[in-house]
Motif scaffolding. Structure first.
Motif, PDB file in Angstrom:
ATOM      1  N   TYR A   3       1.028  -1.015  -0.124  1.00 48.98           N
ATOM      2  CA  TYR A   3       0.133   0.160  -0.061  1.00 48.98           C
ATOM      3  C   TYR A   3       0.989   0.994  -0.106  1.00 48.98           C
ATOM      4  O   TYR A   3       1.777   1.198   0.510  1.00 48.98           O
TER       5      TYR A   3
ATOM      6  N   GLN B 172       1.093   5.514   0.924  1.00 44.94           N
ATOM      7  CA  GLN B 172      -0.034   6.405   1.787  1.00 44.94           C
ATOM      8  C   GLN B 172       1.129   7.803   1.393  1.00 44.94           C
ATOM      9  O   GLN B 172       2.011   8.017   2.097  1.00 44.94           O
TER      10      GLN B 172
ATOM     11  N   GLN C 236      -4.849   9.441   1.293  1.00 44.62           N
ATOM     12  CA  GLN C 236      -5.252   8.193   1.935  1.00 44.62           C
ATOM     13  C   GLN C 236      -4.373   7.057   1.369  1.00 44.62           C
ATOM     14  O   GLN C 236      -3.762   7.263   0.074  1.00 44.62           O
ATOM     15  N   MET C 237      -4.527   6.019   1.956  1.00 42.56           N
ATOM     16  CA  MET C 237      -3.864   4.952   1.530  1.00 42.56           C
ATOM     17  C   MET C 237      -4.092   4.216   0.231  1.00 42.56           C
ATOM     18  O   MET C 237      -5.680   3.813   0.189  1.00 42.56           O
TER      19      MET C 237
ATOM     20  N   LEU D 204      -4.007   0.975  -2.640  1.00 40.05           N
ATOM     21  CA  LEU D 204      -3.298  -0.441  -3.261  1.00 40.05           C
ATOM     22  C   LEU D 204      -2.442   0.005  -4.350  1.00 40.05           C
ATOM     23  O   LEU D 204      -2.737   0.401  -5.199  1.00 40.05           O
TER      24      LEU D 204
ATOM     25  N   MET E 165       4.718   7.072   1.980  1.00 33.78           N
ATOM     26  CA  MET E 165       5.121   5.898   2.825  1.00 33.78           C
ATOM     27  C   MET E 165       4.516   4.894   2.219  1.00 33.78           C
ATOM     28  O   MET E 165       3.517   4.690   1.760  1.00 33.78           O
TER      29      MET E 165
ATOM     30  N   PHE F  90       3.655   0.664   2.637  1.00 33.52           N
ATOM     31  CA  PHE F  90       3.565  -0.268   3.705  1.00 33.52           C
ATOM     32  C   PHE F  90       3.148  -1.416   3.075  1.00 33.52           C
ATOM     33  O   PHE F  90       2.616  -1.832   1.990  1.00 33.52           O
TER      34      PHE F  90
ATOM     35  N   GLN G 188       6.329  -1.671   9.664  1.00 32.10           N
ATOM     36  CA  GLN G 188       6.285  -0.366   9.928  1.00 32.10           C
ATOM     37  C   GLN G 188       6.370   0.827   9.040  1.00 32.10           C
ATOM     38  O   GLN G 188       6.320   1.970   9.160  1.00 32.10           O
TER      39      GLN G 188
ATOM     40  N   GLY H 146       3.921   7.638  12.502  1.00 26.51           N
ATOM     41  CA  GLY H 146       5.275   7.001  12.039  1.00 26.51           C
ATOM     42  C   GLY H 146       5.176   5.544  12.211  1.00 26.51           C
ATOM     43  O   GLY H 146       6.292   4.862  12.190  1.00 26.51           O
ATOM     44  N   GLN H 147       3.965   4.611  12.225  1.00 23.87           N
ATOM     45  CA  GLN H 147       3.964   3.536  12.506  1.00 23.87           C
ATOM     46  C   GLN H 147       2.804   2.911  11.359  1.00 23.87           C
ATOM     47  O   GLN H 147       2.184   3.667  10.920  1.00 23.87           O
ATOM     48  N   GLY H 148       2.678   1.525  11.237  1.00 25.40           N
ATOM     49  CA  GLY H 148       1.719   1.147  10.452  1.00 25.40           C
ATOM     50  C   GLY H 148       0.362   0.952  11.129  1.00 25.40           C
ATOM     51  O   GLY H 148       0.569   0.774  12.268  1.00 25.40           O
TER      52      GLY H 148
ATOM     53  N   THR I 172      -9.775  -7.212  -1.596  1.00 21.93           N
ATOM     54  CA  THR I 172      -8.907  -6.110  -1.505  1.00 21.93           C
ATOM     55  C   THR I 172      -9.779  -4.990  -0.440  1.00 21.93           C
ATOM     56  O   THR I 172     -10.896  -4.951  -0.605  1.00 21.93           O
ATOM     57  N   GLN I 173      -8.991  -4.485   0.334  1.00 22.71           N
ATOM     58  CA  GLN I 173      -9.416  -3.575   1.359  1.00 22.71           C
ATOM     59  C   GLN I 173      -9.168  -2.199   0.604  1.00 22.71           C
ATOM     60  O   GLN I 173      -8.148  -1.872   0.471  1.00 22.71           O
TER      61      GLN I 173
ATOM     62  N   PHE J 275      -9.138   2.072   1.432  1.00 21.31           N
ATOM     63  CA  PHE J 275      -9.155   2.690   2.626  1.00 21.31           C
ATOM     64  C   PHE J 275      -9.493   4.277   2.465  1.00 21.31           C
ATOM     65  O   PHE J 275      -9.587   4.692   1.356  1.00 21.31           O
ATOM     66  N   GLY J 276     -10.320   4.794   3.512  1.00 22.96           N
ATOM     67  CA  GLY J 276     -10.920   6.045   3.597  1.00 22.96           C
ATOM     68  C   GLY J 276      -9.890   6.802   3.864  1.00 22.96           C
ATOM     69  O   GLY J 276      -8.346   6.557   4.146  1.00 22.96           O
ATOM     70  N   PRO J 277      -9.962   8.188   3.949  1.00 25.18           N
ATOM     71  CA  PRO J 277      -8.817   9.214   4.276  1.00 25.18           C
ATOM     72  C   PRO J 277      -8.533   9.237   5.689  1.00 25.18           C
ATOM     73  O   PRO J 277      -7.385   9.922   6.027  1.00 25.18           O
TER      74      PRO J 277
END
Lengths: 119, 114
Positions: A37, A39, A44-45, A47, A89, A91, A111, B40-42, B102-103, B105-107
């Motif tokens: 993914y 970002q 927004q993230m 695929l 970023m 992921f 991470q 800073g993380q997933g 597949t997922q 994602f929203g903002p």
């Protein structure tokens, strides 16, 4: 428990060059799916690419391709002809069927790797 | 087609308060998942709902709860807010609950707890 590790906190690349982002995972499952993914900053993230573990052929999506090494539990992302819009970023994520054949949408993420494309 | 939408976009609360975050999935998607992303993380999985039922729960305390409505939209509630609840809360929708889905994602909703 499944874990996903991205060992490169930050990467940078010049525009038009190629860059590879690394990802390793740990699981005892044999049937699973892997994703990359993206970002972008404050966006927004989305695929980028997905890989089914039962498929030996590496997935490709235009400039994005993966190197899936099931035995090594490695899933790297190669970005060819890098563009400024690739700055984001990234992921790596994993999902598998749970024990007893149950399944639900628990993505396990690494991470992240911050990729910066320089002009 | 509209993607996954979330409201509000930003929220500031104080410790001890309660918050409700909202998510509307992509039209036709019946499954909604919630994730918490600390800076800073997933993202970390919180819940998945499908057909108004909880199908999966991550390692989060009972202060976190959610529900899904007949139109497949969803709410995430967090009670007794702690400073550590400050994060980006992401909603993702998928057609069904299969692991192959597949997922999308929203903002996200950015929550700041003071």
């Amino acid at each position: 428990a499944q874990t996903v590790t991205q060992s490169q906190p930050e990467m940078s690349v010049q525009e038009a060059e190629t860059v590879t982002l690394s990802c390793t995972y740990d699981t005892s499952e044999s049937n699973y799916y892997l994703f990359w993914y993206k970002q972008p900053p404050s966006r927004q993230m989305i695929l980028v690419i997905r890989q089914e573990a039962y498929k030996q052929q590496n997935a490709t999506e235009n400039r994005f391709s993966v190197n899936f090494q099931k035995a090594a539990k490695s899933f790297s992302l190669k970005i060819s002809d890098s563009q400024l819009g690739d700055t984001a970023m990234y992921f790596c994520a994993f999902i598998s069927r749970g024990a007893g054949g149950t399944s639900y949408g628990k993505l396990t993420f690494g991470q992240g790797t911050i990729l910066t494309v320089h002009p | 087609d509209a993607g996954v939408t979330q409201s509000p976009t930003h929220l500031i609360k104080t410790r001890g308060q309660q918050v409700t975050l909202r998510c509307s999935p992509i039209s036709g998607h019946k499954s909604v998942s919630w994730y918490q992303q600390v800076l800073g993380q997933g993202p970390q999985f919180i819940f998945q709902y499908y057909e108004k039922e909880e199908r999966g729960r991550g390692n989060f305390p009972d202060r976190f709860s959610a529900r899904q409505f007949p139109n497949y939209s969803s709410e995430l509630n967090v009670n007794a807010l702690l400073l550590g609840d400050s994060a980006l809360y992401l909603c993702a929708s998928s057609l069904n609950t299969g692991v192959w889905e597949t997922q999308y994602f929203g903002p996200g909703t950015r929550l700041l707890v003071l």
